[in-house]
Scaffold this motif. Structure first.
Motif, PDB file in Angstrom:
ATOM      1  N   LEU A  17       0.397  -1.469   0.185  1.00 11.47           N
ATOM      2  CA  LEU A  17       0.633  -0.328  -0.114  1.00 11.47           C
ATOM      3  C   LEU A  17       1.036   1.201   0.076  1.00 11.47           C
ATOM      4  O   LEU A  17       1.044   2.611  -1.213  1.00 11.47           O
ATOM      5  CB  LEU A  17      -0.830   0.092   1.596  1.00 11.47           C
ATOM      6  N   HIS A  21       1.217   3.791  -3.084  1.00 15.87           N
ATOM      7  CA  HIS A  21       0.656   5.417  -3.131  1.00 15.87           C
ATOM      8  C   HIS A  21       2.339   5.790  -3.255  1.00 15.87           C
ATOM      9  O   HIS A  21       1.570   7.719  -4.003  1.00 15.87           O
ATOM     10  CB  HIS A  21       0.900   5.052  -0.973  1.00 15.87           C
ATOM     11  N   PRO A  24       2.077   5.737  -7.719  1.00 14.82           N
ATOM     12  CA  PRO A  24       0.761   5.245  -8.741  1.00 14.82           C
ATOM     13  C   PRO A  24       0.525   4.652 -10.217  1.00 14.82           C
ATOM     14  O   PRO A  24       0.672   3.538 -10.402  1.00 14.82           O
ATOM     15  CB  PRO A  24       0.195   6.114  -8.345  1.00 14.82           C
ATOM     16  N   GLN A  51      -5.000  -0.726  -5.528  1.00 15.96           N
ATOM     17  CA  GLN A  51      -4.458  -0.053  -6.272  1.00 15.96           C
ATOM     18  C   GLN A  51      -5.740   0.285  -6.349  1.00 15.96           C
ATOM     19  O   GLN A  51      -6.652   1.768  -5.642  1.00 15.96           O
ATOM     20  CB  GLN A  51      -4.681  -0.283  -7.805  1.00 15.96           C
ATOM     21  N   GLU A  53      -7.983  -0.246  -3.204  1.00 15.77           N
ATOM     22  CA  GLU A  53      -8.141   1.220  -1.868  1.00 15.77           C
ATOM     23  C   GLU A  53      -7.284   2.226  -1.875  1.00 15.77           C
ATOM     24  O   GLU A  53      -7.672   2.879  -1.428  1.00 15.77           O
ATOM     25  CB  GLU A  53      -7.044  -0.675  -0.621  1.00 15.77           C
ATOM     26  N   LEU A  54      -6.303   1.975  -2.336  1.00 20.07           N
ATOM     27  CA  LEU A  54      -5.954   3.793  -2.586  1.00 20.07           C
ATOM     28  C   LEU A  54      -6.642   4.769  -3.317  1.00 20.07           C
ATOM     29  O   LEU A  54      -7.009   5.733  -2.559  1.00 20.07           O
ATOM     30  CB  LEU A  54      -4.530   3.632  -3.341  1.00 20.07           C
ATOM     31  N   GLN A  55      -7.227   3.717  -3.979  1.00 19.35           N
ATOM     32  CA  GLN A  55      -8.190   4.689  -4.819  1.00 19.35           C
ATOM     33  C   GLN A  55      -9.056   5.569  -4.164  1.00 19.35           C
ATOM     34  O   GLN A  55      -9.718   6.207  -4.395  1.00 19.35           O
ATOM     35  CB  GLN A  55      -8.719   3.687  -6.186  1.00 19.35           C
ATOM     36  N   VAL A  59      -5.305   6.196   2.876  1.00 20.22           N
ATOM     37  CA  VAL A  59      -3.674   6.799   3.023  1.00 20.22           C
ATOM     38  C   VAL A  59      -2.473   5.997   4.155  1.00 20.22           C
ATOM     39  O   VAL A  59      -3.610   5.717   5.008  1.00 20.22           O
ATOM     40  CB  VAL A  59      -3.644   8.672   3.123  1.00 20.22           C
TER      41      VAL A  59
END
Length: 70
Positions: A17, A21, A24, A51, A53-55, A59
């Motif tokens: 993650l 972050h 990307p 991806q 989860e980050l989108q 954070v």
């Protein structure tokens, strides 16, 4: 906690993650390859999930204390 590939197959989810972050574009390339070859990054984890989860706004923060699966 380690110096290795940004998207290391041995990395715990939290490290992936964090790497995604900060990188990307590299994450997108790995997700594209997952889709192209029809396989997940690891048997237990797809980078497409990282991806997503980050989108969704996650954070990553804090130290990575999880063990690396080596």
């Amino acid at each position: 906690s380690r110096l290795s590939c940004a998207m290391c197959i041995f990395a715990p989810k939290k490290a992936l993650l964090l790497a995604g972050h900060h990188n990307p574009e590299i994450l997108q390339q790995y997700v594209d390859v997952e889709r192209e070859i029809g396989h997940r990054f690891r048997q237990d984890l797809a980078l497409a999930d990282i991806q997503a989860e980050l989108q969704a706004g996650f954070v990553p923060s804090g130290a990575i204390t999880d063990k690396w699966n080596m």
